[in-house]
Design a protein around this motif. Sequence first.
Motif, PDB file in Angstrom:
ATOM      1  N   LEU A 217      52.446  61.409  60.581  1.00  0.00           N
ATOM      2  CA  LEU A 217      51.951  62.688  61.120  1.00  0.00           C
ATOM      3  C   LEU A 217      52.873  63.274  62.187  1.00  0.00           C
ATOM      4  O   LEU A 217      52.595  64.349  62.712  1.00  0.00           O
ATOM      5  CB  LEU A 217      50.538  62.505  61.682  1.00  0.00           C
ATOM      6  N   GLY A 218      53.940  62.541  62.542  1.00  0.00           N
ATOM      7  CA  GLY A 218      54.925  63.142  63.446  1.00  0.00           C
ATOM      8  C   GLY A 218      55.120  62.435  64.765  1.00  0.00           C
ATOM      9  O   GLY A 218      55.921  62.877  65.590  1.00  0.00           O
ATOM     10  N   ALA A 219      54.390  61.319  64.991  1.00  0.00           N
ATOM     11  CA  ALA A 219      54.566  60.604  66.257  1.00  0.00           C
ATOM     12  C   ALA A 219      55.823  59.735  66.183  1.00  0.00           C
ATOM     13  O   ALA A 219      56.170  59.219  65.129  1.00  0.00           O
ATOM     14  CB  ALA A 219      53.349  59.729  66.552  1.00  0.00           C
ATOM     15  N   THR A 220      56.487  59.569  67.325  1.00  0.00           N
ATOM     16  CA  THR A 220      57.662  58.702  67.356  1.00  0.00           C
ATOM     17  C   THR A 220      57.316  57.318  67.892  1.00  0.00           C
ATOM     18  O   THR A 220      58.124  56.390  67.792  1.00  0.00           O
ATOM     19  CB  THR A 220      58.783  59.311  68.219  1.00  0.00           C
ATOM     20  N   ALA A 221      56.127  57.178  68.488  1.00  0.00           N
ATOM     21  CA  ALA A 221      55.705  55.864  68.983  1.00  0.00           C
ATOM     22  C   ALA A 221      54.205  55.716  68.793  1.00  0.00           C
ATOM     23  O   ALA A 221      53.470  56.711  68.715  1.00  0.00           O
ATOM     24  CB  ALA A 221      56.060  55.717  70.458  1.00  0.00           C
ATOM     25  N   TYR A 222      53.775  54.463  68.686  1.00  0.00           N
ATOM     26  CA  TYR A 222      52.355  54.151  68.468  1.00  0.00           C
ATOM     27  C   TYR A 222      52.046  52.893  69.263  1.00  0.00           C
ATOM     28  O   TYR A 222      52.759  51.893  69.152  1.00  0.00           O
ATOM     29  CB  TYR A 222      52.128  53.900  66.974  1.00  0.00           C
ATOM     30  N   HIS A 223      50.997  52.932  70.069  1.00  0.00           N
ATOM     31  CA  HIS A 223      50.652  51.779  70.892  1.00  0.00           C
ATOM     32  C   HIS A 223      49.189  51.406  70.693  1.00  0.00           C
ATOM     33  O   HIS A 223      48.314  52.281  70.778  1.00  0.00           O
ATOM     34  CB  HIS A 223      50.884  52.087  72.374  1.00  0.00           C
ATOM     35  N   ALA A 224      48.941  50.137  70.414  1.00  0.00           N
ATOM     36  CA  ALA A 224      47.570  49.638  70.269  1.00  0.00           C
ATOM     37  C   ALA A 224      47.069  49.240  71.652  1.00  0.00           C
ATOM     38  O   ALA A 224      47.495  48.229  72.212  1.00  0.00           O
ATOM     39  CB  ALA A 224      47.548  48.454  69.314  1.00  0.00           C
ATOM     40  N   THR A 225      46.167  50.042  72.209  1.00  0.00           N
ATOM     41  CA  THR A 225      45.812  49.894  73.631  1.00  0.00           C
ATOM     42  C   THR A 225      44.978  48.657  73.921  1.00  0.00           C
ATOM     43  O   THR A 225      44.864  48.261  75.073  1.00  0.00           O
ATOM     44  CB  THR A 225      45.051  51.142  74.110  1.00  0.00           C
ATOM     45  N   SER A 226      44.405  48.043  72.883  1.00  0.00           N
ATOM     46  CA  SER A 226      43.602  46.835  73.134  1.00  0.00           C
ATOM     47  C   SER A 226      44.477  45.583  73.215  1.00  0.00           C
ATOM     48  O   SER A 226      44.000  44.510  73.595  1.00  0.00           O
ATOM     49  CB  SER A 226      42.530  46.671  72.054  1.00  0.00           C
ATOM     50  N   GLU A 227      45.757  45.723  72.893  1.00  0.00           N
ATOM     51  CA  GLU A 227      46.660  44.565  72.989  1.00  0.00           C
ATOM     52  C   GLU A 227      46.981  44.303  74.465  1.00  0.00           C
ATOM     53  O   GLU A 227      47.275  45.240  75.215  1.00  0.00           O
ATOM     54  CB  GLU A 227      47.990  44.855  72.263  1.00  0.00           C
ATOM     55  N   PRO A 228      46.948  43.043  74.884  1.00  0.00           N
ATOM     56  CA  PRO A 228      47.211  42.732  76.297  1.00  0.00           C
ATOM     57  C   PRO A 228      48.581  43.249  76.753  1.00  0.00           C
ATOM     58  O   PRO A 228      49.564  43.101  76.030  1.00  0.00           O
ATOM     59  CB  PRO A 228      47.175  41.196  76.334  1.00  0.00           C
ATOM     60  N   GLY A 229      48.591  43.853  77.932  1.00  0.00           N
ATOM     61  CA  GLY A 229      49.862  44.263  78.532  1.00  0.00           C
ATOM     62  C   GLY A 229      50.411  45.602  78.069  1.00  0.00           C
ATOM     63  O   GLY A 229      51.320  46.153  78.699  1.00  0.00           O
ATOM     64  N   VAL A 230      49.879  46.163  76.988  1.00  0.00           N
ATOM     65  CA  VAL A 230      50.452  47.401  76.433  1.00  0.00           C
ATOM     66  C   VAL A 230      50.347  48.556  77.426  1.00  0.00           C
ATOM     67  O   VAL A 230      51.326  49.274  77.688  1.00  0.00           O
ATOM     68  CB  VAL A 230      49.762  47.770  75.096  1.00  0.00           C
ATOM     69  N   LEU A 231      49.181  48.738  78.021  1.00  0.00           N
ATOM     70  CA  LEU A 231      49.018  49.871  78.936  1.00  0.00           C
ATOM     71  C   LEU A 231      49.859  49.674  80.202  1.00  0.00           C
ATOM     72  O   LEU A 231      50.418  50.641  80.740  1.00  0.00           O
ATOM     73  CB  LEU A 231      47.537  50.069  79.266  1.00  0.00           C
ATOM     74  N   ARG A 232      49.981  48.434  80.639  1.00  0.00           N
ATOM     75  CA  ARG A 232      50.783  48.177  81.845  1.00  0.00           C
ATOM     76  C   ARG A 232      52.246  48.588  81.612  1.00  0.00           C
ATOM     77  O   ARG A 232      52.889  49.193  82.460  1.00  0.00           O
ATOM     78  CB  ARG A 232      50.691  46.687  82.192  1.00  0.00           C
ATOM     79  N   GLU A 233      52.744  48.305  80.432  1.00  0.00           N
ATOM     80  CA  GLU A 233      54.137  48.643  80.126  1.00  0.00           C
ATOM     81  C   GLU A 233      54.384  50.141  80.029  1.00  0.00           C
ATOM     82  O   GLU A 233      55.520  50.602  80.135  1.00  0.00           O
ATOM     83  CB  GLU A 233      54.547  47.997  78.792  1.00  0.00           C
TER      84      GLU A 233
END
Length: 350
Positions: A217-233
């Motif tokens: 759909l046009g995104a260049t990145a995708y992050h699974a927010t329930s994975e530990p540490g993802v939001l911190r990074e």
Amino acid sequence: MTSTPALVAPSAGAAFEARTVEHRDLRDDDVLIDIKFAGICHSDIHQVREEWGSAIFPMVPGHEIAGVVSAVGDGVTRHRVGDRVGVGCMVDSCGECEFCKNGEEQFCAKGAVMTYNGRGYDGEETKGGYAQQVVVSERFAVKIPDGIDLDVAAPLLCAGVTVWSPLKRWGAGPGRKVAVIGFGGLGHMAVKLAAALGAEVSVLSRTDAKKDDGAALGATAYHATSEPGVLRELKGSFDLIINTVSADLPMQTYISLLRPLGVIANVGLPTSNYEFAPGAVVGGSRVVAGSNIGGIPATQEMLDFCAEHGIGATIETISADQVDEAYERVVAGDVRYRFVIDTSTIAVSA
Ligand code: NAP
Ligand code: ZN
């Protein structure tokens, strides 16, 4: 009065029934629209289930309407019989206040008339798009350009314009990093539109389940927010975040993902409150904003942009008898990415 087959919620949270409902005779400025498709917005579910407070029943929801004009009042100048048109969340406003004059009818000083679960200025209850026909003032019917099929156009009338408004207001475009939280009806349109506007787009979804779609759909990145540490990074990463989540969200954590001067524009309407410490916005001069649908000129602008860029919603078309099940699937996050009702399947038994 004339009548039309419709899907009616008899009371809060009850299953839908196919019934005949009445709509007003055409006033001079009215158009009668034969509805072909109606999108299911999460706001329909919030209202049918009275999650936003008491609602008007029986209710015919639906504010993502795409169809064809089948009759016009004597004074109508904007549309003709046969025109492809859409109707979103509003069907009337005063037309005279500062906001109406600026094309921001959703902020009408007299109160805009909502497409359903509302009352017209005549006191009549409004009925929405889960029906085969609707009558609205010509000012609230927008043109659906020929390049967009009516089924994929329907969700643009709410989901599309609701994310278009904050993307435009807060400058989504080349050189700007935009994140979209919640990859559902509004979220997938935010990804498509932000990418087409030239921004660098990241999807923030709870799981990896929709990862392939993010890039498609046009995104260049995708992050699974329930994975530990993802939001911190991701701290300090984005200029603009569009939050479309319909449920409780740890706002302070998401504010921390903004760069200095960044904006988180909230369009999701959960019933819970957001919480954050003053320092979360004061540090970095960040902005926590909200955004409410979009006016009629913005809706037309968005539709024209979509036609120019070959954008429609990504949909799953369903029949009238699948709507109750579709509601459950939306709430469970099991929708890719908008359910659209084929209104020709609404059958009222004799
Ligand atoms: P939707 O299709 O259900 O999408 C919402 C997304 O939020 C889901 O796909 C899911 O994304 C995420 N989500 C759901 N539950 C969650 C939870 N418990 N925790 C974290 N994330 C969760 O709904 P929609 O039709 O796009 O509407 C979204 C919200 O916007 C609703 O509250 C609706 O009422 C509101 N809305 C506001 C306006 C306005 O004018 N501001 C207009 C229309 C709708 P992932 O699975 O990717 O995590
Ligand atoms: Zn909506």
